[in-house]
Design a protein around this motif. Structure first.
Motif, PDB file in Angstrom:
ATOM      1  N   ALA A  88      -2.211   5.269  -6.376  1.00 22.57           N
ATOM      2  CA  ALA A  88      -3.447   5.132  -5.474  1.00 22.57           C
ATOM      3  C   ALA A  88      -4.090   6.435  -5.003  1.00 22.57           C
ATOM      4  O   ALA A  88      -5.357   6.278  -4.470  1.00 22.57           O
ATOM      5  CB  ALA A  88      -3.573   3.960  -4.556  1.00 22.57           C
ATOM      6  N   ASP A 127     -17.681  -7.406  -6.480  1.00 28.70           N
ATOM      7  CA  ASP A 127     -16.532  -6.443  -6.353  1.00 28.70           C
ATOM      8  C   ASP A 127     -15.689  -6.945  -5.198  1.00 28.70           C
ATOM      9  O   ASP A 127     -15.320  -6.369  -4.248  1.00 28.70           O
ATOM     10  CB  ASP A 127     -17.149  -5.079  -5.996  1.00 28.70           C
ATOM     11  CG  ASP A 127     -16.129  -4.083  -6.691  1.00 28.70           C
ATOM     12  OD1 ASP A 127     -15.139  -4.379  -7.387  1.00 28.70           O
ATOM     13  OD2 ASP A 127     -16.468  -2.825  -6.323  1.00 28.70           O
ATOM     14  N   ASP A 173     -12.309  -7.779  -4.827  1.00 29.00           N
ATOM     15  CA  ASP A 173     -11.166  -7.266  -4.414  1.00 29.00           C
ATOM     16  C   ASP A 173     -11.399  -6.039  -3.734  1.00 29.00           C
ATOM     17  O   ASP A 173     -10.429  -5.271  -3.186  1.00 29.00           O
ATOM     18  CB  ASP A 173     -10.365  -7.198  -5.716  1.00 29.00           C
ATOM     19  CG  ASP A 173      -9.825  -8.720  -6.183  1.00 29.00           C
ATOM     20  OD1 ASP A 173      -9.696  -9.446  -5.277  1.00 29.00           O
ATOM     21  OD2 ASP A 173      -9.397  -8.712  -7.333  1.00 29.00           O
ATOM     22  N   ARG A 174     -12.246  -5.185  -4.042  1.00 31.96           N
ATOM     23  CA  ARG A 174     -12.339  -3.780  -3.626  1.00 31.96           C
ATOM     24  C   ARG A 174     -13.247  -3.714  -2.353  1.00 31.96           C
ATOM     25  O   ARG A 174     -13.610  -2.465  -1.982  1.00 31.96           O
ATOM     26  CB  ARG A 174     -12.809  -2.922  -4.766  1.00 31.96           C
ATOM     27  CG  ARG A 174     -11.639  -2.692  -5.879  1.00 31.96           C
ATOM     28  CD  ARG A 174     -12.129  -1.796  -6.983  1.00 31.96           C
ATOM     29  NE  ARG A 174     -13.554  -1.789  -7.351  1.00 31.96           N
ATOM     30  CZ  ARG A 174     -14.058  -1.208  -8.321  1.00 31.96           C
ATOM     31  NH1 ARG A 174     -13.508   0.053  -8.694  1.00 31.96           N
ATOM     32  NH2 ARG A 174     -15.152  -1.309  -8.874  1.00 31.96           N
ATOM     33  N   SER A 233       0.871  -1.077  -0.055  1.00 35.19           N
ATOM     34  CA  SER A 233      -0.072  -0.046   0.189  1.00 35.19           C
ATOM     35  C   SER A 233       0.918   1.155   0.005  1.00 35.19           C
ATOM     36  O   SER A 233       0.660   2.244  -0.774  1.00 35.19           O
ATOM     37  CB  SER A 233      -0.788   0.237   1.219  1.00 35.19           C
ATOM     38  OG  SER A 233      -1.879  -1.238   1.466  1.00 35.19           O
ATOM     39  N   ARG A 289      -8.142   4.624   1.442  1.00 35.58           N
ATOM     40  CA  ARG A 289      -8.758   5.490   0.724  1.00 35.58           C
ATOM     41  C   ARG A 289      -9.802   6.017   1.508  1.00 35.58           C
ATOM     42  O   ARG A 289     -10.521   7.083   1.564  1.00 35.58           O
ATOM     43  CB  ARG A 289      -8.881   5.236  -0.873  1.00 35.58           C
ATOM     44  CG  ARG A 289      -9.255   6.210  -1.724  1.00 35.58           C
ATOM     45  CD  ARG A 289     -10.197   5.767  -2.948  1.00 35.58           C
ATOM     46  NE  ARG A 289      -9.195   4.608  -3.675  1.00 35.58           N
ATOM     47  CZ  ARG A 289      -8.120   4.477  -4.177  1.00 35.58           C
ATOM     48  NH1 ARG A 289      -7.695   5.714  -4.577  1.00 35.58           N
ATOM     49  NH2 ARG A 289      -7.881   3.393  -4.836  1.00 35.58           N
ATOM     50  N   PRO A 323      -9.738  -4.201   5.258  1.00 30.71           N
ATOM     51  CA  PRO A 323      -9.828  -4.827   4.113  1.00 30.71           C
ATOM     52  C   PRO A 323     -11.026  -6.035   4.377  1.00 30.71           C
ATOM     53  O   PRO A 323     -11.131  -6.799   5.575  1.00 30.71           O
ATOM     54  CB  PRO A 323      -8.637  -5.467   3.911  1.00 30.71           C
ATOM     55  CG  PRO A 323      -7.879  -5.465   5.177  1.00 30.71           C
ATOM     56  CD  PRO A 323      -8.313  -4.038   6.045  1.00 30.71           C
ATOM     57  N   ALA A 380      -5.404  -4.658  -2.831  1.00 29.36           N
ATOM     58  CA  ALA A 380      -6.501  -3.857  -3.438  1.00 29.36           C
ATOM     59  C   ALA A 380      -7.555  -3.351  -2.312  1.00 29.36           C
ATOM     60  O   ALA A 380      -8.066  -2.378  -2.163  1.00 29.36           O
ATOM     61  CB  ALA A 380      -7.462  -4.439  -4.401  1.00 29.36           C
ATOM     62  N   SER A 381      -7.956  -4.381  -1.299  1.00 30.05           N
ATOM     63  CA  SER A 381      -8.844  -3.911  -0.224  1.00 30.05           C
ATOM     64  C   SER A 381      -8.096  -3.304   0.741  1.00 30.05           C
ATOM     65  O   SER A 381      -9.047  -2.588   1.283  1.00 30.05           O
ATOM     66  CB  SER A 381      -9.410  -5.533  -0.022  1.00 30.05           C
ATOM     67  OG  SER A 381     -10.479  -4.997   1.199  1.00 30.05           O
ATOM     68  N   GLU A 392      -8.266   0.215  -0.682  1.00 33.20           N
ATOM     69  CA  GLU A 392      -9.490   0.958  -0.841  1.00 33.20           C
ATOM     70  C   GLU A 392      -9.922   1.272   0.594  1.00 33.20           C
ATOM     71  O   GLU A 392     -10.496   2.275   0.840  1.00 33.20           O
ATOM     72  CB  GLU A 392     -10.539  -0.259  -1.432  1.00 33.20           C
ATOM     73  CG  GLU A 392     -10.493  -0.428  -2.837  1.00 33.20           C
ATOM     74  CD  GLU A 392     -10.644   1.053  -3.536  1.00 33.20           C
ATOM     75  OE1 GLU A 392     -11.337   1.885  -3.146  1.00 33.20           O
ATOM     76  OE2 GLU A 392     -10.026   1.217  -4.510  1.00 33.20           O
ATOM     77  N   SER A 396     -18.081  -0.954  -1.302  1.00 34.93           N
ATOM     78  CA  SER A 396     -17.165  -1.140  -2.630  1.00 34.93           C
ATOM     79  C   SER A 396     -17.789  -0.138  -3.413  1.00 34.93           C
ATOM     80  O   SER A 396     -18.895   0.496  -3.142  1.00 34.93           O
ATOM     81  CB  SER A 396     -17.262  -2.331  -3.221  1.00 34.93           C
ATOM     82  OG  SER A 396     -18.247  -2.485  -4.331  1.00 34.93           O
TER      83      SER A 396
END
Length: 331
Positions: A29, A276, A278-279, A22, A318, A294, A311-312, A315, A154
């Motif tokens: 990202a 969805d 992975d996110r 990350s 974020r 995650p 990815a998770s 996210e 997601s």
């Protein structure tokens, strides 16, 4: 903007790898500043073994993170009881895992961190060390005094299971008007405060096939769910339902609501993990602090192999940053 506090999770799992990945993805990202609560030597050794070029910088306080973040991963040190081995959980390290969570919560509650982002833990290992809580979320609620509501979010879907880790056979007895109303109000408020949705729209699934088919397939819709929804509507909350769960998650249906409330675990999690995987981000609503995570576990089987998908967690970082920014701007 306050930095985010990222806990280590179980040090034998993939959390450390995800943290390093990350940080490497911070610019692409668009991530804000975060710091890890972890063992700096462990992360440095893990990065070296995986071939990641991640400089590690130990910090004494969260306030140092912003000036370091562009060139190194800031790490607030947490002591471990034993050398962590990828894929080999050790109860001796459970106190360190717990301390990281406690410290992250305290720093966020006192306004020194913007939110808590948690790497995955393994409850079985923690139980061996005397951990008394059913899970991560319940521990956070005990630390903060909040009323936790689990949301999986997601970019495609937000879902809330009204009952979580209980047998399917126990779900009907666990449902009540009070439960549905309380959690719906928490979700409605969170969509406003944390997601910036001025007029949230909720959709509520039925329990039975075809939402009970007018009572011919079950009475819970008529006797429990519908009265709860009528009370919510009476307070001005835009809520649809009870809806047949088999038709409320396709693309056109999702355009009509901002979050779906489901009666049990799989009714909520199967749609989002199918759409969805992975996110997906686990968001704990109803706490006085922001917490994201995650939507996966420790993955001991692939720990230390360099193949874990970040990815998770990206996210989760974020989303936590966006939620913290909205809370800050509303004060």
């Amino acid at each position: 903007m306050l930095p985010l506090a990222l806990t280590m999770g179980d040090p034998a799992g993939i959390g450390g790898e995800l943290t390093l990945k990350s940080w490497l993805a911070r610019q692409s990202a668009g991530l804000g500043v975060f710091f890890a609560l972890d063992d700096p030597a462990r992360l440095a050794a893990l990065g070296k073994s995986l071939g990641f070029d991640v400089p590690i910088k130990e910090i004494a306080a969260p306030e140092e993170a912003a000036s370091i973040f562009d060139t190194a991963l800031p790490v607030l040190p947490i002591k471990l009881g034993a050398a962590a081995k990828p894929g080999v959980p050790d109860p001796a390290n459970a106190p360190g895992t717990i301390t990281a969570i406690e410290e992250a919560v305290k720093l966020t509650e006192t306004g020194r961190a913007g939110a808590v982002v948690t790497n995955p833990i393994h409850k079985g290992v923690l139980y061996q060390a005397g951990f008394k809580h059913p899970g991560h979320t319940e521990f956070l609620a005990a630390l903060t005094g909040g009323t936790p509501v689990m949301m999986l979010a997601s970019p495609l879907l937000k879902v809330v299971p009204l009952t979580i880790h209980i047998p399917l056979a126990a779900v009907p007895a666990a449902l009540s008007r009070a439960l549905i109303e309380e959690k719906a109000r928490i979700v409605h408020r969170a969509l406003k405060e944390n997601f910036g949705i001025a007029e949230p729209r909720l959709a509520v699934a039925g329990l039975n096939p075809h939402a009970g088919e007018g009572g011919s397939m079950g009475k819970e819709e008529e006797e429990i769910i519908q009265p709860a929804l009528e009370a919510l509507r009476g307070d001005g909350i835009d809520v649809k339902g009870p809806l047949s769960a088999d038709t409320m998650f396709h693309g056109k249906a999702r355009e009509n609501y901002d979050a779906a409330l489901c009666m049990y675990h799989d009714q909520a999690l199967i749609p989002i993990k199918t759409l969805d995987f992975d996110r997906g981000v686990n968001v704990t609503l109803g706490l006085p602090i922001i917490r994201t995570s995650p939507d996966h576990g420790t993955a001991f089987d692939i720990a230390g192999k360099g193949i874990a998908n970040p990815a998770s967690l990206i996210e989760a970082l974020r989303l936590a940053g966006e939620m913290a920014a909205r809370r800050s701007s509303s004060k």
